[in-house]
Design a protein around this motif. Structure first.
Motif, short mmCIF file in Angstrom:
data_model
loop_
_atom_site.label_atom_id
_atom_site.label_comp_id
_atom_site.label_asym_id
_atom_site.label_seq_id
_atom_site.Cartn_x
_atom_site.Cartn_y
_atom_site.Cartn_z
N LEU A 181 0.83 -1.20 0.00
CA LEU A 181 0.00 0.00 0.00
C LEU A 181 0.87 1.25 0.00
CD1 LEU A 181 -2.69 -1.00 2.67
CD2 LEU A 181 -2.88 -1.15 0.17
N ILE A 182 0.32 2.34 -0.53
CA ILE A 182 0.98 3.63 -0.50
C ILE A 182 0.64 4.31 0.82
CG2 ILE A 182 1.22 5.88 -1.62
CD1 ILE A 182 2.23 3.58 -3.34
N ALA A 183 1.65 4.75 1.55
CA ALA A 183 1.41 5.45 2.81
C ALA A 183 0.87 6.85 2.54
CB ALA A 183 2.70 5.53 3.62
N SER A 184 0.11 7.35 3.49
CA SER A 184 -0.40 8.72 3.42
C SER A 184 0.17 9.49 4.61
CB SER A 184 -1.94 8.71 3.48
OG SER A 184 -2.38 8.67 4.82
N PRO A 185 -0.18 10.75 4.77
CA PRO A 185 0.25 11.45 5.99
C PRO A 185 -0.35 10.83 7.26
CG PRO A 185 -0.42 13.02 4.30
CD PRO A 185 -0.82 11.67 3.81
N THR A 186 -1.40 10.02 7.09
CA THR A 186 -2.06 9.39 8.23
C THR A 186 -2.11 7.87 8.02
OG1 THR A 186 -4.19 9.86 7.17
CG2 THR A 186 -3.44 11.40 8.87
N GLY A 187 -0.96 7.25 8.07
CA GLY A 187 -0.89 5.80 7.94
C GLY A 187 -1.31 5.33 6.57
N PRO A 188 -2.15 4.30 6.48
CA PRO A 188 -2.55 3.77 5.17
C PRO A 188 -3.78 4.45 4.58
CG PRO A 188 -3.42 2.36 6.88
CD PRO A 188 -2.65 3.45 7.59
N TYR A 189 -4.34 5.43 5.28
CA TYR A 189 -5.63 5.99 4.89
C TYR A 189 -5.47 7.26 4.06
CZ TYR A 189 -6.86 3.00 8.85
OH TYR A 189 -6.98 1.94 9.71
N HIS A 190 -6.20 7.31 2.94
CA HIS A 190 -6.15 8.44 2.02
C HIS A 190 -7.54 9.03 1.84
CE1 HIS A 190 -2.08 7.43 0.24
NE2 HIS A 190 -2.39 6.29 0.85
N SER A 191 -7.57 10.27 1.37
CA SER A 191 -8.81 10.89 0.94
C SER A 191 -9.00 10.63 -0.55
CB SER A 191 -8.76 12.41 1.18
OG SER A 191 -9.70 13.08 0.37
N ALA A 192 -10.16 10.03 -0.90
CA ALA A 192 -10.45 9.78 -2.31
C ALA A 192 -10.55 11.09 -3.07
CB ALA A 192 -11.74 8.98 -2.43
N ILE A 193 -11.11 12.11 -2.44
CA ILE A 193 -11.23 13.41 -3.10
C ILE A 193 -9.85 13.98 -3.41
CG2 ILE A 193 -11.92 15.82 -2.74
CD1 ILE A 193 -14.34 14.82 -1.21
N VAL A 194 -8.94 13.92 -2.45
CA VAL A 194 -7.60 14.46 -2.65
C VAL A 194 -6.86 13.69 -3.74
CG1 VAL A 194 -5.35 14.83 -1.57
CG2 VAL A 194 -7.44 15.39 -0.32
N LEU A 195 -6.95 12.37 -3.71
CA LEU A 195 -6.26 11.57 -4.73
C LEU A 195 -6.82 11.86 -6.12
CD1 LEU A 195 -4.31 9.37 -5.62
CD2 LEU A 195 -6.09 7.68 -5.08
N CYS A 196 -8.13 11.91 -6.24
CA CYS A 196 -8.73 12.18 -7.55
C CYS A 196 -8.33 13.57 -8.04
CB CYS A 196 -10.25 12.05 -7.47
SG CYS A 196 -11.06 12.00 -9.08
N ALA A 197 -8.34 14.55 -7.15
CA ALA A 197 -7.94 15.90 -7.53
C ALA A 197 -6.50 15.92 -8.03
CB ALA A 197 -8.11 16.84 -6.34
#
Length: 342
Positions: free
Chosen positions: A150-166
């Motif tokens: 998995l790709i790490a985020s600033p908060t562990g493994p959890y990402h914002s779908a909105i941010v990624l899509c943007a």
């Protein structure tokens, strides 16, 4: 557009941070906790993912004479090698409380093979509920069922779908900030997520004959009962522990566990309940994203800082490495994709 099925996330989110392929390693018998001479009552084994520790701690508090032993799913196959060895290790216990685990966790079968003709075994539900945090996704090779893919985020493994899509659509920081609003949430189906999550949770609980209708109603009255979509707050796990004890014929103390024990999962990532979503549920929201505590105090990101940190991570990866089923679906839908180009 209703968010992707909770069931589709269940396998990959059973316990982020652990590898589901670790069962292939060499077997090494774990050291069993020494018995507490003060606790001479029922012997209870609790098996499960990251939620099991809260259940076990609650049982220790509610049943002062019980001997409660935690058996984490993380590395289960590596530690035991085979289902028969796991069964042998559980033989001394009076009660075995476990979440579901599939084929591949340990050689020899799934949880049903473990509990075959064993009246001591009681299944309890895995609490997976993205209704309050419908924007949360995993990114990377989710199908590998391994945190290392998995790709790490600033908060562990959890990402914002909105941010990624943007990011994938080429938007900048300020353009992305503006996407966090009611009209976008409506178009993305976020206001439908609670009912979808509730139906999935209640259905999966009924499947293991542990109905949660009364509990879900009670938890909801207390507000957002999840830190992240697979980390419930302690009072949720305490309710499950109390019910396991009661239905096993034991007599738990009439104590509110959260008044006496720390909520260990609160030390991990905490995802906000976005203010516009919070209003919909009659709650108070925030846009502060909390990373897990490592050394010293945990780190909080406001929305702009979280987006900037996420973009910095994404720039280190090729776009094709940033795999996410939900975002891919959004980008394949012209009407949804238009939201990210307005």
């Amino acid at each position: 557009m209703v968010p992707d099925s909770v069931a589709a996330l269940a396998a990959s989110l059973a316990c982020p941070g652990s590898s589901w392929r670790s069962w292939a390693g060499a077997w090494r018998r774990p050291r069993i906790d020494s018995l507490d001479p003060v606790r001479d009552g029922s012997r209870i084994a609790v098996l499960g993912n990251c939620q099991a520790d809260g259940v076990a701690q609650s049982l220790r508090l509610l049943l002062p004479s019980a001997q409660v032993h935690l058996v984490p799913f993380d590395g289960l196959g590596r530690r035991y090698g085979s289902l028969e060895r796991l069964k042998a290790d559980l033989a001394p216990f009076d009660h075995v409380f476990t979440q579901f685990f599939p084929e591949g966790f340990v050689e020899g079968g799934n949880v049903h093979a473990l509990g075959d003709n064993d009246p001591r075994l009681r299944l309890y539900p895995t609490i997976l509920f993205p209704g309050y945090q419908p924007d949360m996704v995993l990114v990377g090779d989710v199908g590998a069922l391994s945190a290392s893919r998995l790709i790490a985020s600033p908060t562990g493994p959890y990402h914002s779908a909105i941010v990624l899509c943007a990011y994938l659509e080429g938007l900048g920081l300020e353009e992305t900030v503006k996407l966090f609003r009611e009209s976008v949430y409506t178009r993305l189906g976020f206001y439908e997520a609670w009912n979808v999550a509730a139906a999935e949770l209640l259905g999966s609980a009924r499947d293991i004959m542990f109905p949660l209708e009364a509990e879900l109603a009670r938890w909801s009255r207390r507000g957002c009962f999840m830190h992240v979509l697979n980390h419930p707050k302690l009072f949720v796990l305490a309710d499950i522990a109390r019910r396991l004890a009661t239905e096993a014929g034991l007599e738990p103390l009439p104590a509110q566990v959260e008044d006496y024990l720390p909520d260990d999962l609160a030390a991990d990532v905490v995802w906000p309940l976005y203010p516009d979503l919070a209003v919909h549920y009659g709650l108070t929201g925030t846009m502060l994203f909390k990373d897990r505590a490592r050394r010293g105090d945990p780190k909080l990101y406001d929305l702009r800082a979280f987006i900037a940190a996420s973009f910095a991570i994404y720039r280190r990866h090729a776009p094709e490495a940033l795999g996410c089923i939900r975002v891919a679906g959004w980008r394949a839908n012209p009407a949804v994709r238009a939201l990210f180009r307005a």
